[in-house]
Design an enzyme around this catalytic site. Structure first.
Site, PDB file in Angstrom:
ATOM      1  N   GLY A 122      -5.327   9.892  10.180  1.00 20.21           N
ATOM      2  CA  GLY A 122      -4.457   8.866   9.603  1.00 20.21           C
ATOM      3  C   GLY A 122      -4.159   7.808  10.637  1.00 20.21           C
ATOM      4  O   GLY A 122      -3.450   8.067  11.618  1.00 20.21           O
TER       5      GLY A 122
ATOM      6  N   GLY B 276      -0.036   5.907  12.826  1.00 15.88           N
ATOM      7  CA  GLY B 276      -1.174   6.403  13.595  1.00 15.88           C
ATOM      8  C   GLY B 276      -1.626   5.428  14.660  1.00 15.88           C
ATOM      9  O   GLY B 276      -1.897   5.814  15.809  1.00 15.88           O
TER      10      GLY B 276
ATOM     11  N   ARG C  99      -9.651   6.453   6.512  1.00 16.73           N
ATOM     12  CA  ARG C  99     -10.499   6.098   5.369  1.00 16.73           C
ATOM     13  C   ARG C  99     -11.430   4.936   5.673  1.00 16.73           C
ATOM     14  O   ARG C  99     -12.558   4.897   5.182  1.00 16.73           O
ATOM     15  CB  ARG C  99      -9.620   5.767   4.159  1.00 16.73           C
ATOM     16  CG  ARG C  99      -8.973   6.983   3.521  1.00 16.73           C
ATOM     17  CD  ARG C  99      -8.139   6.620   2.320  1.00 16.73           C
ATOM     18  NE  ARG C  99      -6.979   5.814   2.680  1.00 16.73           N
ATOM     19  CZ  ARG C  99      -6.057   5.402   1.820  1.00 16.73           C
ATOM     20  NH1 ARG C  99      -6.178   5.704   0.540  1.00 16.73           N
ATOM     21  NH2 ARG C  99      -5.031   4.694   2.228  1.00 16.73           N
TER      22      ARG C  99
ATOM     23  N   LYS D  49      13.620  15.089   2.584  1.00 19.40           N
ATOM     24  CA  LYS D  49      14.164  15.268   3.933  1.00 19.40           C
ATOM     25  C   LYS D  49      15.350  16.223   3.918  1.00 19.40           C
ATOM     26  O   LYS D  49      15.490  17.080   4.799  1.00 19.40           O
ATOM     27  CB  LYS D  49      14.563  13.909   4.496  1.00 19.40           C
ATOM     28  CG  LYS D  49      13.379  12.957   4.684  1.00 19.40           C
ATOM     29  CD  LYS D  49      13.840  11.543   4.995  1.00 19.40           C
ATOM     30  CE  LYS D  49      12.657  10.600   5.128  1.00 19.40           C
ATOM     31  NZ  LYS D  49      13.079   9.195   5.334  1.00 19.40           N
TER      32      LYS D  49
END
Length: 441
Positions: free
Chosen positions: A11, A16, A46, A207
């Site tokens: 990612g 990232g 990707r 969360k």
């Protein structure tokens, strides 16, 4: 100096790319602090051709993140793909099954599969670190998993979504509608094109479910949270809260009761002068109440590439400092097999009371009817205010009434409001918002 810790990152979005930059730019500093170098040896994303502003030429590229997780090149798999399903799930499972440490920022994955993944990490004797999954750069996971060991937590609450907090802050400061503030948040990149997950409370709920497990030793129960978003908050509510000395925040709240654990996410009025009331913009804050320490409140950047990358970097550094043969602590604070099933608390009186805003026809008998319905549901009122400011102009044939209750149950409030609507004198939908009065101010 020890052998380098070799990591693979799956990612390469905002977080990232920021992580790659900070790990490369602080290579020497991290090596000195951790006692060994940290090297990025492989990545996956990707789009191989996208310009991310970082040099990836020295790193092995994997089109498939699952294959990256399976490679023998890495010691740590960093999952920054997102989402509760594949490829993130299969990639994390593949890494843990191989006995590879995992660092993730994926709250959706943990909210749905966290207990099972924690059990797998324990079985393989590796770390599953997820500081960045909750409250961005605030080290709340480390505090709960390590620093608060031995404390009995009674309640935790906080602002855990920067998008919602930015919108509510801007509504108050600029006097703008929810819709206008949402558009501005999207323009600035604080809100997604489809903001539903943030503004309807789902992100906060994920969360909160993770924090609840850490705080109370229960299995994660993200699907058993009372959930209400901020899309129905109007400028009238913001102004009424201001007049009463409150601000409206989207809070996640979990607390221990005699009958179980209560989890809820909803708009909440908090005093302006409280610590949580002063948290503005995209900032997050989490408060933890415990028997030994008392109340601990942490605030800081809750989102963004750098804040999240900082939390991920801290998790990686913890792994770099660990040594072979040393027993690792459980991912959720206690062994997964010893987490107790989540038991939802019974309905009880809310000590902070409720704010009720209702617009009614301006005619005789309406106020008496409101008072009657409050009494029928054993609701004691702290105040009742007829508001003209910001609401109904003279001669409009309507009045806005604001009620503030003492401690009562949600069921009683909803029943009273439903009775008002049934009488036929209300105009539009009444608004009901809980009031919290935090200890710290």
């Amino acid at each position: 100096m020890s052998e380098p810790l070799k990591i693979g990152i799956a990612g390469l979005g905002t977080v990232g790319a920021a992580l790659v930059h900070v790990l490369v730019s602080r290579y020497a500093l991290l090596a000195e602090a951790c006692g060994r170098p940290i090297e990025i040896v492989a990545v996956s994303a990707r789009d191989r051709e996208r310009n991310r502003g970082i040099d990836l030429r020295a790193m092995t590229w994997f089109d498939d993140p699952i294959e990256l997780a399976k490679t023998g090149e890495i010691d740590v798999f960093v999952e920054l793909i997102g989402g509760a399903a594949d490829p993130a799930l299969s990639a994390v499972e593949a890494a843990l099954s191989r006995g590879i440490h995992v660092v993730t920022a994926n709250k959706a994955l943990l909210a749905k599969h966290g207990v099972r993944l924690a059990a797998l990490a324990e079985e393989k004797g590796v770390l599953l670190n997820f500081e960045a999954a909750v409250a961005g750069g605030i080290p709340v996971i480390k505090a709960m998993r390590e620093s608060l060991t031995g404390n009995r937590v009674s309640r935790l609450y906080g602002i855990m979504n920067g998008t919602a907090n930015y919108i509510l802050t801007t509504m108050e400061r600029e006097g703008l509608s929810f819709e206008a503030c949402l558009k501005e948040a999207q323009r600035l990149g604080y809100a997604e094109a489809d903001p539903t997950f943030d503004i309807e409370g789902n992100d906060t709920a994920h969360k909160l479910a993770i924090l609840t497990s850490l705080a109370f030793g229960t299995e994660i129960a993200a699907d058993d949270i009372y959930l209400e978003g901020i899309s129905n908050i109007s400028i009238d509510d913001i102004c009424a809260a201001d007049d009463l000395g409150y601000r409206i925040k989207l809070l996640g709240v979990a607390q221990r009761t005699d009958s179980g654990i209560e989890q809820r996410v909803h708009p909440t009025m908090v005093p302006k002068d409280s610590v949580i009331g002063r948290v503005d913009g995209v900032t997050n804050a989490v408060a933890i109440e415990s028997d030994v320490l008392g109340e601990l409140i942490m605030s800081g950047p809750g989102a963004g590439g750098d804040a999240t990358a900082s939390a991920v970097m801290g998790d990686i550094a913890d792994i770099a400092k660990s040594r072979p043969g040393i027993q690792h602590g459980p991912a959720l604070g206690k062994p997964a097999a010893k987490l107790v099933p989540y038991k939802r608390a019974k309905m009880r009186s809310h000590e902070g009371g409720y704010f009720i805003r209702v617009t009614v026809q301006d005619k005789a008998g309406v106020f008496a009817s409101i008072a009657t319905h409050m009494a029928e549901n054993t609701i004691s009122l702290e105040s009742i205010v007829q508001r003209a400011k910001h609401t109904s102009p003279a001669g409009s044939g309507r009045q806005t009434v604001v009620l503030v209750t003492h401690a009562t149950t949600e069921a009683s409030v909803r029943a009273a409001v439903q009775a008002m609507v049934a009488d036929g004198y209300t105009i539009g939908a009444p608004q009901v918002i809980r009031i919290e009065r935090p200890k710290a101010a």
